[in-house]
Design an enzyme around this catalytic site. Structure first.
Site, PDB file in Angstrom:
ATOM      1  N   ASP A 122       0.866  -1.171   0.000  1.00  0.00           N
ATOM      2  CA  ASP A 122       0.000   0.000   0.000  1.00  0.00           C
ATOM      3  C   ASP A 122       0.911   1.232   0.000  1.00  0.00           C
ATOM      4  O   ASP A 122       2.141   1.125   0.109  1.00  0.00           O
ATOM      5  CB  ASP A 122      -0.961  -0.032   1.195  1.00  0.00           C
ATOM      6  CG  ASP A 122      -2.181   0.853   0.959  1.00  0.00           C
ATOM      7  OD1 ASP A 122      -2.152   1.708   0.041  1.00  0.00           O
ATOM      8  OD2 ASP A 122      -3.184   0.709   1.687  1.00  0.00           O
TER       9      ASP A 122
HETATM   10  C1  NOJ Z   1      -3.958   3.997   0.154  1.00  0.00           C
HETATM   11  C2  NOJ Z   1      -5.148   3.098   0.324  1.00  0.00           C
HETATM   12  O1  NOJ Z   1      -5.055   2.408   1.552  1.00  0.00           O
HETATM   13  C3  NOJ Z   1      -5.323   2.100  -0.793  1.00  0.00           C
HETATM   14  O2  NOJ Z   1      -6.575   1.496  -0.640  1.00  0.00           O
HETATM   15  C4  NOJ Z   1      -5.187   2.745  -2.124  1.00  0.00           C
HETATM   16  O3  NOJ Z   1      -5.380   1.795  -3.155  1.00  0.00           O
HETATM   17  C5  NOJ Z   1      -3.818   3.388  -2.230  1.00  0.00           C
HETATM   18  N1  NOJ Z   1      -3.702   4.407  -1.192  1.00  0.00           N
HETATM   19  C6  NOJ Z   1      -3.546   3.993  -3.595  1.00  0.00           C
HETATM   20  O4  NOJ Z   1      -4.248   5.149  -3.771  1.00  0.00           O
END
Ligand code: NOJ
Length: 765
Positions: free
Chosen positions: A290
């Protein structure tokens, strides 16, 4: 000479055996792909391989702490594997061109995006979608999302999010499918099928990325990014199956979650990312972190960036989102013997395989066709589907005296902070939407009623009364439209409108960004100022219909007790206003059922239907007993149970029958019930089947969903609804984490919600 020949043959055999073993391990045996990637990797330098593992943010949308400079230079140097959250076919085409024309090996980039519930045509938030219990529609929404996104340059979506959630304080409750493992698994499958179709290479399918692996929804106290701590048996039985279901449906990638598991952040957790994911589940796709997940392990206390990057690679991460840890430190770690060339090659191979499977090597521009983008995105047809889906997601929580559907109303007071707010209709995580083009409830009612009725609009109150809180919940282009007038003045205006009307529609609840990432709440009541508005409206004596916008279950005990009709509409997307009008005016009969329990108060959290019995359960029908598992100050009952949702008509359940009192290991048990539409409207009912394993080697939940069917019946119609149960449906993970069924007594329940069922028993032989 002969000896030399046979030596050559032996070497050749050995090499081909070695290569094919290696390939089998990594790619599922696609010979052509392996040959291509072997050849390509043979030409790559270490820096270029590390480049493939690097996923910087585009700069268009940045969450978290990361920032990126000199991306174009890095692309030219082969130091970027992909980018995400860039919008438009033109822009993506231009960036792709740099990669395939100006980098040494011309390796195309993979372009990702958070296409969570639709692309530009925004569908209801995932929590809302899950309340449709309609897998065909959910798959269709993902199909359309893929169609639109792929026309506009995107070939990879960070969806589905399948984290089981039982704490509605957690803001990201809105992004998942609620509390249930079985329902969540079905939805996970439907979404992956919708995104990926039957051939990833097609220009209108995109790769899914199931997230957040794992247990992200179990953050302590519902505070985002917080610690999770859970027994293996609970993980296996309750939290892991939806991830597995998505992977079994073919999801090409998976995202590691921010939280820790057994004291090790998921991003650096070898048990999770290798032992379970690769070895037990046989996953062949790639793992991405993430946003800044690797860097965050520094704050988790796992070491410096170099150490945590090595930890992540060794645990099984293939791609680094934004942290710059792989690109920045792995070379040094390799020189120091902290990681191996094989580990780097493995990760690089998996990224290249994904690109190959998407057909990017054949045609790097296959997903950026400007003409397709013009004709296939945000079309009237797609918006029509969004409207048809939205109406299926609304849950009618209360409807005393058949206030709904509205009939023959000449003057309607439409009040509340969410009544005239197009920007908030899409809900959270709708990054590609054009928010101003959404349909507000005011628009929707006007569209539906034309001159048939007059609508008196008043905002009535702000979403919240604290301007600082208002600023925090007005982000990402979704302003709450703060009104500077006093509460007294705004309420008075709304009351005046109510007095002149036949009925009051109160559009209240949360703003879109009161749920979603980093939007946890410790108090999940309706904001006090909105309750004040409702009380003033009720005091007029006019019938009040509460249209509730929310990204999570809310504690609305007072509203349930006082407001005659409550329609929960979540955030219904681009066509929200039209869809809500369809239901309020009776063009569509609501049929949504809750995919998550509404608690009476926050003190009951976590409250979920499939809990264990405990050794001191409270007797059924009791409110409190001393020395039983209960509270002094609130009953154990939910405010609204899992599976609950009313209709404008009524449904009767009769004659629950089992084909046999026994089920054998290879047999099948037919469970049937007669369902009658006994009311005055045609309508659909979600018939739910639950089981209970009465005795086990480990304790078993009091109820578990094992089947459901959405049945449409004309008024007066009766149909026999049949389910088939097999031994497979009765399996669970035992204390050795083996998937087993255990002979003995079972109960089966069929009904309209988890709390209202008919019941029978059978024995598994
Ligand atoms: C953080 C989030 O937790 C995740 O769900 C998302 O896909 C990513 N950022 C990318 O934007």
């Amino acid at each position: 000479m002969k000896k030399l020949q046979s030596l050559f043959i032996m070497i050749a055999l050995f090499v081909s055996l070695f290569v094919s073993c290696n390939q089998k391990q990594t790619s599922g045996g696609d010979q052509q792909m392996n040959a291509f990637i072997n050849d390509l990797m043979g030409k790559m330098t270490l820096d270029e391989k590390l480049g493939q593992l690097n996923l910087p943010a585009s700069g268009d949308i940045i969450t978290g702490a990361g920032s990126n400079n000199n991306i174009v230079d890095k692309i030219k140097e082969g130091k970027v594997g992909g980018l995400f959250n860039i919008k438009s076919a033109e822009k993506i085409h231009a960036v792709q061109q740099i990669a395939v024309e100006q980098s040494r090996l011309k390796i195309p980039l993979i372009f990702g995006m958070d296409v969570i519930h639709g692309y530009q045509t925004v569908f209801p938030i995932p929590l809302g979608m899950s309340c449709s219990w309609d897998m065909a529609l959910i798959e269709k929404s993902a199909r359309i999302a893929a169609q639109e996104a792929s026309a506009d340059g995107i070939c990879w979506t960070f969806s589905p999010m399948v984290d089981i959630a039982r704490d509605p304080r957690w803001g990201r409750f809105s992004e998942g499918s609620g509390e249930d493992t079985y329902l969540g698994s079905q939805i996970a499958r439907a979404m992956v099928k919708g995104y990926q179709g039957d051939d990833l290479r097609k220009n209108n399918t995109i790769m899914a990325c199931v997230k957040h692996f794992a247990l992200y929804g179990a953050a302590e106290a519902g505070r985002d990014y917080n610690t999770t701590d859970m027994s293996r048996i609970r993980m296996y039985n309750e939290y892991l199956p939806p991830y597995k279901a998505a992977l079994d449906a073919g999801a090409g990638s998976i995202m590691a979650s921010f939280n820790e598991i057994d004291g090790i952040p998921a991003t650096g957790n070898k048990w999770l990312l290798t032992d379970l994911l690769r070895k037990d589940w046989g996953f062949n796709g790639f793992v991405v972190t993430d946003y800044t997940g690797i860097l965050e392990m520094v704050d988790h206390g796992m070491g410096n960036l170099k150490e945590v990057s090595a930890l992540a690679l060794k645990a099984g991460v293939d791609m680094d989102m934004v942290a710059d840890g792989f690109l920045g430190t792995l070379k040094q770690s390799l020189n120091e013997g902290k990681v191996t060339q094989q580990e780097i090659d493995q990760a690089c191979r998996r990224i290249l395989e994904a690109k190959y499977q998407l057909g990017l090597f054949e045609d790097p521009y296959r997903y950026c066709d400007v003409n397709r983008a013009k004709s296939e995105v945000f079309t009237p047809e797609n918006r029509q589907v969004a409207r048809e889906i939205a109406v299926q997601t609304f849950v009618l929580l209360k409807n005393d005296n058949q206030v709904l559907p509205l009939q023959d109303k000449k003057t309607i007071a439409l009040v509340g902070p969410l009544a005239d707010n197009r920007e908030n209709m899409p809900g959270t995580w709708s990054v590609a939407g054009d928010f101003g083009k959404s349909v507000s409830l005011l628009d929707g009612l006007k569209n539906a009623l034309g001159d048939e009725a007059s609508i008196l609009y008043a905002m009535g109150t702000n979403v919240v009364s604290d301007p600082e809180l208002d600023a925090r919940i007005s982000i990402f282009g979704k302003p709450t439209k703060w009104d500077n007038r006093s509460q007294k003045e705004m309420v008075a205006e709304a009351v005046a409108a109510a007095r002149k009307s036949d009925v009051v529609i109160a559009a209240v609840g949360e703003s879109a960004e009161m749920s979603g990432e980093a939007s946890s709440r410790s108090n999940i009541d309706l904001p006090e100022n909105q309750k004040e508005l409702l009380a003033a409206l009720l005091a007029t004596g006019k019938p009040v219909v509460m249209v509730l916008f929310t990204g999570r279950p809310l504690t609305i005990s007072w509203e349930k007790a006082n407001v005659p009709a409550i329609l929960n509409v979540w955030f219904a997307g681009t066509e929200a206003g039209n869809a809500i009008a369809d239901v309020l005016l009776g063009k569509v009969n609501p049929s949504g059922k809750l995919s998550a329990t509404f608690p009476q108060n926050v003190g009951q959290i976590p409250l979920y239907y499939n809990h264990k019995n405990t050794g001191r359960p409270l007797a059924e029908g009791k409110w409190f007993s001393k020395f039983r598992s209960n509270y002094l100050d609130v009953s154990n009952d939910p405010l609204f149970p899992f599976g609950f949702g009313l209709s404008y008509t009524s449904f009767d359940y009769k004659n629950l029958k089992l084909s046999n009192p026994e089920l054998t290991i290879n047999g099948e048990l037919k469970v049937s019930v007669d369902l009658t539409n006994s009311g005055n409207y045609d309508g659909a009912e979600v018939v739910q089947l639950y089981i209970r394993d009465m005795v086990g080697s480990v304790t078993r939940p009091v109820k578990e969903l094992k089947g459901f069917q959405k049945i449409f019946l004309k008024k007066g119609e009766t149909r026999t609804v049949e389910f088939a149960l097999t031994e497979k449906d009765l399996k669970f993970y035992n204390s050795e984490l083996k998937l087993v069924s255990e002979p003995g007594d079972f109960k089966v329940f069929v009904g309209t919600s988890s709390a209202n069922t008919l019941e029978a028993g059978f024995v598994l032989k």
